[in-house]
Design a protein around this motif. Structure first.
Motif, mmCIF file in Angstrom:
data_model
loop_
_atom_site.group_PDB
_atom_site.id
_atom_site.type_symbol
_atom_site.label_atom_id
_atom_site.label_comp_id
_atom_site.label_asym_id
_atom_site.label_seq_id
_atom_site.Cartn_x
_atom_site.Cartn_y
_atom_site.Cartn_z
ATOM 1 N N PHE A 25 0.841 -1.196 0.000
ATOM 2 C CA PHE A 25 0.000 0.000 0.000
ATOM 3 C C PHE A 25 0.876 1.247 0.000
ATOM 4 C CE2 PHE A 25 -2.246 -3.401 2.325
ATOM 5 C CZ PHE A 25 -3.246 -3.645 1.377
ATOM 6 N N ALA A 26 1.094 1.785 -1.188
ATOM 7 C CA ALA A 26 1.988 2.931 -1.344
ATOM 8 C C ALA A 26 1.449 4.188 -0.672
ATOM 9 C CB ALA A 26 2.211 3.198 -2.835
ATOM 10 N N GLU A 27 0.143 4.240 -0.438
ATOM 11 C CA GLU A 27 -0.441 5.444 0.168
ATOM 12 C C GLU A 27 -0.145 5.564 1.666
ATOM 13 O OE1 GLU A 27 -3.880 2.356 0.266
ATOM 14 O OE2 GLU A 27 -2.091 2.818 -0.928
ATOM 15 N N LEU A 28 0.342 4.500 2.283
ATOM 16 C CA LEU A 28 0.589 4.536 3.727
ATOM 17 C C LEU A 28 1.888 5.282 4.043
ATOM 18 C CD1 LEU A 28 -0.397 0.963 4.933
ATOM 19 C CD2 LEU A 28 -1.723 3.080 5.062
ATOM 20 N N PRO A 29 1.952 5.946 5.197
ATOM 21 C CA PRO A 29 3.213 6.562 5.617
ATOM 22 C C PRO A 29 4.305 5.496 5.720
ATOM 23 C CG PRO A 29 1.406 7.197 7.081
ATOM 24 C CD PRO A 29 0.882 6.130 6.182
ATOM 25 N N MET B 81 -10.673 6.134 6.402
ATOM 26 C CA MET B 81 -9.226 5.988 6.312
ATOM 27 C C MET B 81 -8.645 6.918 5.246
ATOM 28 S SD MET B 81 -6.531 4.651 7.606
ATOM 29 C CE MET B 81 -6.996 3.204 8.570
ATOM 30 N N ALA B 82 -9.381 7.098 4.157
ATOM 31 C CA ALA B 82 -8.910 8.022 3.113
ATOM 32 C C ALA B 82 -8.748 9.426 3.684
ATOM 33 C CB ALA B 82 -9.878 8.020 1.933
ATOM 34 N N ARG B 83 -9.700 9.852 4.523
ATOM 35 C CA ARG B 83 -9.601 11.179 5.146
ATOM 36 C C ARG B 83 -8.446 11.235 6.144
ATOM 37 N NH1 ARG B 83 -15.332 10.761 4.968
ATOM 38 N NH2 ARG B 83 -15.388 9.927 7.088
ATOM 39 N N ILE B 84 -8.258 10.158 6.901
ATOM 40 C CA ILE B 84 -7.166 10.098 7.874
ATOM 41 C C ILE B 84 -5.815 10.238 7.172
ATOM 42 C CG2 ILE B 84 -5.938 8.533 9.460
ATOM 43 C CD1 ILE B 84 -8.778 7.426 10.181
ATOM 44 N N LEU B 85 -5.651 9.514 6.071
ATOM 45 C CA LEU B 85 -4.376 9.562 5.352
ATOM 46 C C LEU B 85 -4.167 10.914 4.673
ATOM 47 C CD1 LEU B 85 -4.282 5.984 3.785
ATOM 48 C CD2 LEU B 85 -2.996 6.832 5.752
ATOM 49 N N ALA B 86 -5.246 11.516 4.191
ATOM 50 C CA ALA B 86 -5.128 12.847 3.574
ATOM 51 C C ALA B 86 -4.694 13.868 4.620
ATOM 52 C CB ALA B 86 -6.461 13.251 2.953
ATOM 53 N N GLY B 87 -5.260 13.766 5.812
ATOM 54 C CA GLY B 87 -4.867 14.661 6.889
ATOM 55 C C GLY B 87 -3.426 14.461 7.300
ATOM 56 N N HIS B 88 -2.998 13.194 7.310
ATOM 57 C CA HIS B 88 -1.605 12.896 7.658
ATOM 58 C C HIS B 88 -0.653 13.479 6.612
ATOM 59 C CE1 HIS B 88 1.727 10.573 9.403
ATOM 60 N NE2 HIS B 88 2.096 10.352 8.158
ATOM 61 N N ALA B 89 -1.012 13.325 5.343
ATOM 62 C CA ALA B 89 -0.156 13.844 4.263
ATOM 63 C C ALA B 89 -0.055 15.366 4.330
ATOM 64 C CB ALA B 89 -0.707 13.400 2.915
ATOM 65 N N ALA B 90 -1.187 16.013 4.644
ATOM 66 C CA ALA B 90 -1.190 17.469 4.753
ATOM 67 C C ALA B 90 -0.304 17.927 5.904
ATOM 68 C CB ALA B 90 -2.602 17.982 4.936
ATOM 69 N N SER B 91 -0.382 17.205 7.008
ATOM 70 C CA SER B 91 0.438 17.528 8.179
ATOM 71 C C SER B 91 1.918 17.379 7.863
ATOM 72 C CB SER B 91 0.039 16.645 9.351
ATOM 73 O OG SER B 91 0.892 16.838 10.456
ATOM 74 N N GLN B 92 2.249 16.305 7.143
ATOM 75 C CA GLN B 92 3.641 16.071 6.764
ATOM 76 C C GLN B 92 4.155 17.184 5.853
ATOM 77 O OE1 GLN B 92 4.500 13.825 9.146
ATOM 78 N NE2 GLN B 92 5.728 12.716 7.628
ATOM 79 N N SER B 93 3.301 17.648 4.928
ATOM 80 C CA SER B 93 3.692 18.711 4.006
ATOM 81 C C SER B 93 3.957 20.012 4.751
ATOM 82 C CB SER B 93 2.599 18.928 2.954
ATOM 83 O OG SER B 93 2.443 17.771 2.156
ATOM 84 N N GLU B 94 3.092 20.311 5.728
ATOM 85 C CA GLU B 94 3.282 21.533 6.525
ATOM 86 C C GLU B 94 4.560 21.469 7.327
ATOM 87 O OE1 GLU B 94 -0.167 22.029 8.931
ATOM 88 O OE2 GLU B 94 -1.527 22.275 7.214
ATOM 89 N N THR B 95 4.845 20.283 7.882
ATOM 90 C CA THR B 95 6.072 20.109 8.660
ATOM 91 C C THR B 95 7.294 20.306 7.778
ATOM 92 O OG1 THR B 95 4.952 18.547 10.129
ATOM 93 C CG2 THR B 95 7.363 18.508 10.128
ATOM 94 N N ALA B 96 7.234 19.722 6.573
ATOM 95 C CA ALA B 96 8.368 19.844 5.651
ATOM 96 C C ALA B 96 8.561 21.302 5.228
ATOM 97 C CB ALA B 96 8.127 18.957 4.431
ATOM 98 N N ALA B 97 7.450 22.014 4.991
ATOM 99 C CA ALA B 97 7.528 23.406 4.565
ATOM 100 C C ALA B 97 8.110 24.291 5.662
ATOM 101 C CB ALA B 97 6.144 23.913 4.161
ATOM 102 N N ALA B 98 7.753 23.983 6.895
ATOM 103 C CA ALA B 98 8.263 24.768 8.034
ATOM 104 C C ALA B 98 9.758 24.576 8.215
ATOM 105 C CB ALA B 98 7.516 24.374 9.303
#
Length: 390
Positions: free
Chosen positions: A240-244, A373-390
């Protein structure tokens, strides 16, 4: 009586302690064995489907009822495991053994479904399956297995036939494993209490995602619990490539567990003999087995019956285990994997059996569906992007 045997709560133990103190082994008396025979003889005359049976259809005498209760109680106390010896399976056909084991289960707990076919009793024997492949399970192969827990309060194995060689059972105390991690790498305890994704290996209900979240070590304030199966954690990453992705710290923690679990200090081995019933508390023990070679004759091939049970005296579980187990209350009906073939007969059985044993019961529903789960993973990806941007 040892400190472990006397304890009312699970405690850590080593392989040496399990070898030297056999208080976790119960040898049945003649009266207990005869009770099993008499109950089976009665049940055979009824011809009832297993899921329609009640305790009255398998009328155990007081001695036989007592030994089953004692065995389950031992799994909830110090050792977290019990081996009951003396079931007369050599006198019974395969179907009689199956009927007898199911009849016994009516006094021990509520059976849970175990695979994508939603079967509630599995035959553990080599049927040509493959283990470490997508959707692979261990019970229908002759492979050696990774250390793992099954998806229930107590897993029970009744040994009908032994292998020509191999198939040795391995058990460790997951509490002792936790203490070993704490001693060697205390920094990894918090990692192992964090979020891990695991593959269902195709055994989920159709409404559920094909993977779930569950920490390796639980965080309940009063009751210890552990759950690990490296094969399913790796499968989630592979399939499952979509998983962290697992972090370096998570990989390091899983590798440490893999190094500690088979160690001579922690790993206790036992040979399951014909007529043995092994019961393991899945929150405080982990188990595996060695590869095995079978006899040539079909009826002599290694064969065990496996039950997954929710039991009346079970402990509470951490809140973040609810996604997988469905209910985390002590003494509740929980666990198992739904699969895609749950029947009305099973639904009627589990509700009736829960009432007979006085267990807490809620009609099953998926706590996390695919869209959740799709919403959970989307939220996780968004959080990761914000962390990377910061």
């Amino acid at each position: 009586m040892s400190a472990i045997a006397a304890s009312q709560r699970p405690l850590p133990w080593t392989a040496r302690q399990a070898r030297e103190d056999r208080s976790w082994v119960v040898r049945m008396s003649d009266a207990e064995i005869q009770g099993m025979r008499d109950a089976l003889n009665h049940a055979r005359t009824l011809g009832k489907p297993l899921l329609d049976m009640k305790q009255a259809d398998f009328p155990l005498n007081e001695a036989a009822r007592g030994v089953l209760k004692r065995a389950i109680d031992i799994t909830q106390g110090g050792w977290g495991m019990c081996l009951v010896k003396g079931f007369p399976v050599d006198e019974w056909t395969e179907e009689e053994s199956r009927l007898a084991y199911w009849g016994m289960s009516l006094y021990m707990g509520v059976g849970r479904t175990q695979n994508r076919a939603s079967e509630f009793m599995n035959d553990v024997r080599n049927e040509g399956g493959e283990y470490k492949v997508k959707g692979g399970r261990g019970y229908n192969t002759n492979a050696g297995l990774d250390f793992h827990q099954d998806s229930c309060d107590v897993v029970g194995l009744l040994c009908r036939r032994t292998a020509r060689s191999g198939g040795t059972s391995k058990v460790i105390s997951s509490i002792a494993l936790y203490e070993a991690v704490q001693q060697q790498r205390p920094d990894l305890i918090a990692v192992l209490k964090g979020t891990f994704f695991h593959s269902y290996q195709g055994t989920q209900d159709p409404s559920q995602p094909p993977y779930y979240r569950c920490p390796i070590f639980g965080s309940h304030p009063e009751s210890f619990s552990a759950r690990t199966n490296r094969k399913n954690t790796d499968a989630a990453q592979r399939d499952f490539a979509e998983l962290p992705r697992l972090t370096p710290a998570q990989l390091e923690a899983l590798d440490l567990l893999d190094a500690l679990m088979p160690s001579d200090e922690l790993c206790f081995t036992m040979e399951l003999e014909q007529g043995d019933m092994q019961l393991l508390n899945n929150y405080v023990t982990l188990h595996s087995r060695t590869p095995f070679e079978d006899h040539e004759e079909p009826d002599r091939k290694r064969h065990l019956f496996r039950l997954w049970l929710a039991v009346p005296g079970s402990q509470p579980l951490p809140d973040d285990w609810k996604e997988y187990y469905g209910d985390v209350r002590a003494g509740s009906v929980r666990g198992g994997v739904r699969g895609s073939a749950i029947t009305q007969a099973f639904l009627g059985y589990e509700k009736r059996q829960a009432a007979a044993l006085g267990m807490l019961f809620e009609t099953w529903r998926p706590l996390v569906q695919q869209e959740d789960m799709a919403r959970i993973l989307a939220g996780h990806a968004a959080s990761q992007s914000e962390t990377a941007a910061a």
